[in-house]
Design a protein around this motif. Structure first.
Motif, PDB file in Angstrom:
ATOM      1  N   ALA A   1      32.395  47.125  38.338  1.00  4.11           N
ATOM      2  CA  ALA A   1      33.623  46.543  37.788  1.00  4.11           C
ATOM      3  C   ALA A   1      33.329  45.205  37.114  1.00  4.11           C
ATOM      4  O   ALA A   1      32.578  44.381  37.649  1.00  4.11           O
ATOM      5  CB  ALA A   1      34.660  46.361  38.890  1.00  4.11           C
ATOM      6  N   LYS A   2      33.906  44.976  35.950  1.00  2.00           N
ATOM      7  CA  LYS A   2      33.699  43.731  35.207  1.00  2.00           C
ATOM      8  C   LYS A   2      35.038  43.201  34.708  1.00  2.00           C
ATOM      9  O   LYS A   2      35.926  43.970  34.327  1.00  2.00           O
ATOM     10  CB  LYS A   2      32.763  43.960  34.019  1.00  2.00           C
ATOM     11  CG  LYS A   2      31.345  44.334  34.414  1.00  2.00           C
ATOM     12  CD  LYS A   2      30.474  44.530  33.178  1.00  2.00           C
ATOM     13  CE  LYS A   2      29.042  44.894  33.561  1.00  2.00           C
ATOM     14  NZ  LYS A   2      28.186  45.125  32.364  1.00  2.00           N
ATOM     15  N   TYR A   3      35.142  41.878  34.709  1.00  3.77           N
ATOM     16  CA  TYR A   3      36.363  41.260  34.187  1.00  3.77           C
ATOM     17  C   TYR A   3      36.377  41.323  32.671  1.00  3.77           C
ATOM     18  O   TYR A   3      35.373  41.058  32.013  1.00  3.77           O
ATOM     19  CB  TYR A   3      36.472  39.802  34.633  1.00  3.77           C
ATOM     20  CG  TYR A   3      37.582  39.055  33.917  1.00  3.77           C
ATOM     21  CD1 TYR A   3      38.908  39.248  34.275  1.00  3.77           C
ATOM     22  CD2 TYR A   3      37.287  38.192  32.848  1.00  3.77           C
ATOM     23  CE1 TYR A   3      39.923  38.587  33.596  1.00  3.77           C
ATOM     24  CE2 TYR A   3      38.296  37.532  32.177  1.00  3.77           C
ATOM     25  CZ  TYR A   3      39.615  37.734  32.557  1.00  3.77           C
ATOM     26  OH  TYR A   3      40.627  37.090  31.888  1.00  3.77           O
ATOM     27  N   SER A   4      37.542  41.675  32.118  1.00 11.92           N
ATOM     28  CA  SER A   4      37.742  41.666  30.675  1.00 11.92           C
ATOM     29  C   SER A   4      39.176  41.241  30.398  1.00 11.92           C
ATOM     30  O   SER A   4      40.122  41.778  30.975  1.00 11.92           O
ATOM     31  CB  SER A   4      37.483  43.050  30.065  1.00 11.92           C
ATOM     32  OG  SER A   4      37.853  43.059  28.695  1.00 11.92           O
ATOM     33  N   ALA A   5      39.330  40.277  29.500  1.00 14.51           N
ATOM     34  CA  ALA A   5      40.667  39.811  29.143  1.00 14.51           C
ATOM     35  C   ALA A   5      41.498  40.925  28.500  1.00 14.51           C
ATOM     36  O   ALA A   5      42.726  40.887  28.530  1.00 14.51           O
ATOM     37  CB  ALA A   5      40.566  38.620  28.197  1.00 14.51           C
ATOM     38  N   ASP A   6      40.823  41.926  27.938  1.00  9.85           N
ATOM     39  CA  ASP A   6      41.537  43.045  27.309  1.00  9.85           C
ATOM     40  C   ASP A   6      42.313  43.873  28.333  1.00  9.85           C
ATOM     41  O   ASP A   6      43.213  44.628  27.961  1.00  9.85           O
ATOM     42  CB  ASP A   6      40.553  43.954  26.571  1.00  9.85           C
ATOM     43  CG  ASP A   6      39.893  43.253  25.393  1.00  9.85           C
ATOM     44  OD1 ASP A   6      40.485  42.277  24.881  1.00  9.85           O
ATOM     45  OD2 ASP A   6      38.791  43.664  24.997  1.00  9.85           O
ATOM     46  N   ASN A   7      41.944  43.746  29.615  1.00 15.17           N
ATOM     47  CA  ASN A   7      42.601  44.541  30.660  1.00 15.17           C
ATOM     48  C   ASN A   7      43.818  43.844  31.266  1.00 15.17           C
ATOM     49  O   ASN A   7      44.519  44.438  32.098  1.00 15.17           O
ATOM     50  CB  ASN A   7      41.605  44.851  31.786  1.00 15.17           C
ATOM     51  CG  ASN A   7      40.563  45.873  31.362  1.00 15.17           C
ATOM     52  OD1 ASN A   7      40.827  46.718  30.518  1.00 15.17           O
ATOM     53  ND2 ASN A   7      39.380  45.789  31.953  1.00 15.17           N
ATOM     54  N   ILE A   8      44.082  42.606  30.865  1.00  8.66           N
ATOM     55  CA  ILE A   8      45.155  41.838  31.511  1.00  8.66           C
ATOM     56  C   ILE A   8      46.517  42.485  31.303  1.00  8.66           C
ATOM     57  O   ILE A   8      47.309  42.632  32.239  1.00  8.66           O
ATOM     58  CB  ILE A   8      45.163  40.386  30.993  1.00  8.66           C
ATOM     59  CG1 ILE A   8      43.904  39.657  31.462  1.00  8.66           C
ATOM     60  CG2 ILE A   8      46.407  39.642  31.471  1.00  8.66           C
ATOM     61  CD1 ILE A   8      43.737  38.264  30.882  1.00  8.66           C
ATOM     62  N   SER A   9      46.798  42.892  30.071  1.00  8.02           N
ATOM     63  CA  SER A   9      48.110  43.458  29.756  1.00  8.02           C
ATOM     64  C   SER A   9      48.382  44.731  30.545  1.00  8.02           C
ATOM     65  O   SER A   9      49.434  44.886  31.179  1.00  8.02           O
ATOM     66  CB  SER A   9      48.209  43.735  28.248  1.00  8.02           C
ATOM     67  OG  SER A   9      49.463  44.291  27.935  1.00  8.02           O
ATOM     68  N   GLU A  10      47.420  45.658  30.545  1.00  6.59           N
ATOM     69  CA  GLU A  10      47.587  46.896  31.316  1.00  6.59           C
ATOM     70  C   GLU A  10      47.592  46.604  32.807  1.00  6.59           C
ATOM     71  O   GLU A  10      48.315  47.246  33.572  1.00  6.59           O
ATOM     72  CB  GLU A  10      46.472  47.879  30.966  1.00  6.59           C
ATOM     73  CG  GLU A  10      46.599  48.494  29.588  1.00  6.59           C
ATOM     74  CD  GLU A  10      45.535  49.558  29.342  1.00  6.59           C
ATOM     75  OE1 GLU A  10      45.563  50.591  30.031  1.00  6.59           O
ATOM     76  OE2 GLU A  10      44.669  49.343  28.469  1.00  6.59           O
ATOM     77  N   GLY A  11      46.781  45.619  33.213  1.00  8.40           N
ATOM     78  CA  GLY A  11      46.743  45.253  34.626  1.00  8.40           C
ATOM     79  C   GLY A  11      48.092  44.743  35.108  1.00  8.40           C
ATOM     80  O   GLY A  11      48.508  45.003  36.242  1.00  8.40           O
ATOM     81  N   GLU A  12      48.797  44.021  34.236  1.00  7.09           N
ATOM     82  CA  GLU A  12      50.129  43.518  34.604  1.00  7.09           C
ATOM     83  C   GLU A  12      51.099  44.666  34.863  1.00  7.09           C
ATOM     84  O   GLU A  12      51.885  44.628  35.816  1.00  7.09           O
ATOM     85  CB  GLU A  12      50.660  42.618  33.493  1.00  7.09           C
ATOM     86  CG  GLU A  12      52.015  42.013  33.814  1.00  7.09           C
ATOM     87  CD  GLU A  12      52.513  41.073  32.736  1.00  7.09           C
ATOM     88  OE1 GLU A  12      53.571  40.441  32.938  1.00  7.09           O
ATOM     89  OE2 GLU A  12      51.843  40.973  31.681  1.00  7.09           O
ATOM     90  N   GLN A  13      51.036  45.683  34.016  1.00 11.36           N
ATOM     91  CA  GLN A  13      51.918  46.838  34.203  1.00 11.36           C
ATOM     92  C   GLN A  13      51.581  47.592  35.487  1.00 11.36           C
ATOM     93  O   GLN A  13      52.480  48.025  36.223  1.00 11.36           O
ATOM     94  CB  GLN A  13      51.808  47.782  32.996  1.00 11.36           C
ATOM     95  CG  GLN A  13      52.217  47.159  31.675  1.00 11.36           C
ATOM     96  CD  GLN A  13      53.612  46.557  31.712  1.00 11.36           C
ATOM     97  OE1 GLN A  13      54.555  47.182  32.208  1.00 11.36           O
ATOM     98  NE2 GLN A  13      53.756  45.357  31.186  1.00 11.36           N
TER      99      GLN A  13
END
Length: 292
Positions: free
Chosen positions: A178-190
């Motif tokens: 698993a790696k952090y990516s700012a691109d995942n923030i929006s989907e992660g919020e949902q």
């Protein structure tokens, strides 16, 4: 007697309207491979050919009844190509003698007016716009065509299907990969709103569960916020059974957990904490010293 519009124009217009109708009333572009679509085009083309043949018979009968002078004018007009006539009707200027024949008998200040007919291309566009407007309104009122919500739902289904297909062959995400990516923030919020907001409240400010925006943590199992959240989602809390092992239970996938962890990292490390005065839950546990 006027010359008739070429049959090629009728076929082209029919093809255009047929495609427009299928585009409006069918869910996708698969109609190009549909038997119904091609059968309809063939039938309509045959009907146009029959109509054109009948038109030829009628034209021949009318031609016989013309005077010699009228016959010569008709043949001369018919010898001019159709598109040349359209061009002339739109852009060709009258000669001085022709202007005298269409001059309207009134003027003002030396300005005179000619009784010109409207260009055929303008009239054609006008009627095409009226027909298109009527068809569009009917399609909008009684079908899903041109509805933003319907188009959005359709695009969402296509994207979700593509994601599902990708995830069938994509390598599974675990704590090690698993790696952090700012691109995942929006989907992660949902995903957070779907799975975590009941306990941790909107924005992770805490409620039944602890405040995820402050520096205090009850369970510190990893050296970074991102990995620690992923560990919790995979294994659950050893102190509180309410925090279940979502991944092991199959409630979410490792890829989902990666996105949720990205969102929680964002609200914990990249935004200001939600304090008690702002409605956040009181700090619990100890201050974590993360190694980022």
């Amino acid at each position: 007697m006027k010359t008739r519009t070429p049959i090629s124009i009728y076929i082209a217009v029919t093809l255009g309207f047929t495609i427009m109708a299928f585009e409006m009333f069918t869910p996708d572009a698969a109609y190009f491979t549909s038997t119904l679509f091609w059968s309809l085009l063939i039938i309509v083309t045959i009907l146009i050919l029959i109509m054109n043949s009948i038109g030829d018979l009628i034209e021949n009968e009318k031609f016989k009844n013309l005077s010699e002078e009228e016959k010569q004018l008709f043949l001369k007009d018919k010898s001019t190509p159709y598109f040349e006539k359209l061009w002339n009707s739109a852009f060709k200027k009258q000669s001085q003698s022709e202007e005298k024949d269409i001059l309207i008998d009134h003027g003002f200040d030396g300005i005179t007016e000619l009784d010109n007919s409207l260009p055929k291309w303008w009239i054609g566009l006008f009627y095409f716009g009226m027909i298109f407007c009527a068809v569009y309104m009917l399609a909008f009122a009684f079908t899903d065509y041109a509805h933003p919500d319907a188009e959005y739902d359709q695009d969402t289904k296509v994207q979700l299907a593509a994601i599902a297909e990708y995830e069938k062959t994509a390598p599974a995400i675990n704590l090690e990969t698993a790696k952090y990516s700012a691109d995942n923030i929006s989907e992660g919020e949902q995903l957070f709103k779907t799975n975590c907001v009941t306990c941790h409240s909107e924005g992770g400010k805490g409620g039944i569960g602890p405040n995820l925006t402050d520096k205090n943590w009850i369970n510190i199992k990893e050296k970074s916020v991102f990995r620690n959240v992923f560990w919790m989602l995979e294994n659950g809390s050893p102190n509180n059974p309410t925090m279940r092992p979502f991944i092991k239970e199959g409630t979410i996938t490792g890829r989902d957990a990666e996105k949720i962890a990205a969102y929680i990292y964002h609200i914990n490390q990249e935004k200001n904490p939600i304090t008690e005065a702002q409605g956040g839950a009181a700090p619990q546990g100890e201050v974590a010293k993360w190694q980022e």
